[in-house]
Design a protein around this motif. Structure first.
Motif, PDB file in Angstrom:
ATOM      1  N   ASP A   1      -0.234 -10.708  -2.690  1.00  0.00           N
ATOM      2  CA  ASP A   1      -1.579 -10.255  -3.040  1.00  0.00           C
ATOM      3  C   ASP A   1      -1.623  -9.988  -4.551  1.00  0.00           C
ATOM      4  O   ASP A   1      -0.589  -9.751  -5.180  1.00  0.00           O
TER       5      ASP A   1
ATOM      6  N   SER B   1      -4.640  -8.079  -6.649  1.00  0.00           N
ATOM      7  CA  SER B   1      -5.172  -6.780  -7.048  1.00  0.00           C
ATOM      8  C   SER B   1      -4.521  -5.647  -6.241  1.00  0.00           C
ATOM      9  O   SER B   1      -4.535  -5.657  -5.010  1.00  0.00           O
ATOM     10  N   GLY B   2      -3.941  -4.700  -6.958  1.00  0.00           N
ATOM     11  CA  GLY B   2      -3.295  -3.575  -6.286  1.00  0.00           C
ATOM     12  C   GLY B   2      -1.815  -3.810  -6.061  1.00  0.00           C
ATOM     13  O   GLY B   2      -1.068  -2.869  -5.805  1.00  0.00           O
ATOM     14  N   THR B   3      -1.396  -5.067  -6.145  1.00  0.00           N
ATOM     15  CA  THR B   3       0.015  -5.391  -5.905  1.00  0.00           C
ATOM     16  C   THR B   3       0.687  -5.847  -7.205  1.00  0.00           C
ATOM     17  O   THR B   3       1.725  -5.324  -7.595  1.00  0.00           O
TER      18      THR B   3
ATOM     19  N   ASP C   1      -0.992  -4.586  -0.734  1.00  0.00           N
ATOM     20  CA  ASP C   1      -1.199  -3.138  -0.761  1.00  0.00           C
ATOM     21  C   ASP C   1      -2.195  -2.672   0.292  1.00  0.00           C
ATOM     22  O   ASP C   1      -2.514  -1.495   0.352  1.00  0.00           O
TER      23      ASP C   1
ATOM     24  N   ASP D   1      -3.949  -7.264   4.352  1.00  0.00           N
ATOM     25  CA  ASP D   1      -2.757  -8.021   3.957  1.00  0.00           C
ATOM     26  C   ASP D   1      -1.726  -8.044   5.089  1.00  0.00           C
ATOM     27  O   ASP D   1      -1.419  -9.096   5.645  1.00  0.00           O
TER      28      ASP D   1
HETATM   29 MG   LIG Z   1      -4.826  -5.805  -2.845  1.00  0.00          MG
END
Ligand SMILES: [Mg+2]
Length: 279
Positions: free
Chosen positions: A13, A15-17, A204, A209
């Protein structure tokens, strides 16, 4: 579910990861380099609705991630594929920045509705136009149905509530193309030559996910960055959230503080480095 086989592909992933807006997650570039030094294929998957693949790539390059355009699979890519398969002319109810990903698609005299997150376009007149198309039998294609997302100024409505409004008004169901849909993960793996049992998803978001990947037979790994930090404060108070996370992790899932430990812990357990010898 088929037995797990040697690891051949890793879906990561974004965004966020790997990054949060314009900042890289600490250590993520290094983790990616180490992953690149193994024999597994790496693909990047994201539920973006407002950034074209090119914009996304530029952002990642600025953050010094070694990623090429053909390794990225987004929910916009999935929506375009479906539009092409169905051979429809969509009304594109999406952010203007996402339009480049639909370049070449015929949109005059629309007979379908594609909806993503489009704050500038979500007003009565436009939504009513989409409503009338749907009443005439046009299919509704949703980039994804996220309820909300994190912005710098706090939480904000995602596309989900607007998709649901159109579904409710027209008594129809949208075809959702982004994570956690099965087809999203299968499409992302297409071209890698890998079966889901030979792949792992790292992200995340425990539902979109990890849960989504597990539903197609992949291994899911949750990182404790990005979205995880958002719901962590509620884990103790919210029994349903706690149980959901527990269930997800019991189904062949694991939790890591960041992407980095995945690599060192994976060598023996998943055959990251010995994968070539096993084939
Ligand atoms: Mg994410």
């Amino acid at each position: 579910m088929a037995a797990r086989r040697a690891l051949k592909a890793v879906l990561v992933d974004l965004s966020g990861t790997l990054h949060i807006e314009d900042a890289a997650v600490p250590g993520a570039q290094e983790a990616l380099k180490r992953l690149r030094s193994t024999s597994v294929m790496v693909r990047f998957v994201t539920n973006t609705t407002k950034e074209s693949k090119q914009d996304l790539l530029e952002r990642l390059k600025k953050l010094e991630f070694d990623i090429s355009e053909d390794e990225i699979f987004t929910s916009l890519t999935a929506a375009r594929s479906l539009v092409e398969q169905k051979q429809v002319r969509p009304m594109l109810l999406i952010d203007d920045r996402a339009l480049p990903d639909f370049k070449g698609i015929q949109t005059s005299d629309p007979n379908a509705v594609v909806i993503g997150l489009a704050p500038e376009h979500f007003h009565y007149q436009i939504l009513n136009q989409a409503f009338r198309l749907l009443l005439d039998g046009a299919p509704l294609i949703a980039i994804h149905k996220g309820r909300y997302y994190k912005r710098k100024d706090g939480l904000a409505l995602g596309p989900g509530p607007f998709v649901t409004a159109l579904e409710y008004a027209t008594d129809t169901k949208a075809t959702v193309v982004g994570k956690p849909e099965r087809t999203f993960f299968l499409e992302a793996l297409r071209g890698t030559g890998c079966e889901p049992e030979e792949a792992v998803m790292i992200g995340d978001d425990c539902r979109d996910d990890v849960g989504g990947a597990q539903n197609v037979g992949m291994l899911g790994i949750l990182v404790k960055t990005g979205m995880y930090l958002l719901y962590k404060p509620f884990l103790k108070q919210d029994g349903r959230l706690h149980n959901y996370l527990k269930n997800v992790l019991c189904r062949n899932g694991r939790v890591l503080s960041t992407l980095i430990p995945f690599l060192s812990q994976s060598k023996n357990k998943m055959g990251l480095e010995s994968q070539g010898k096993r084939q």
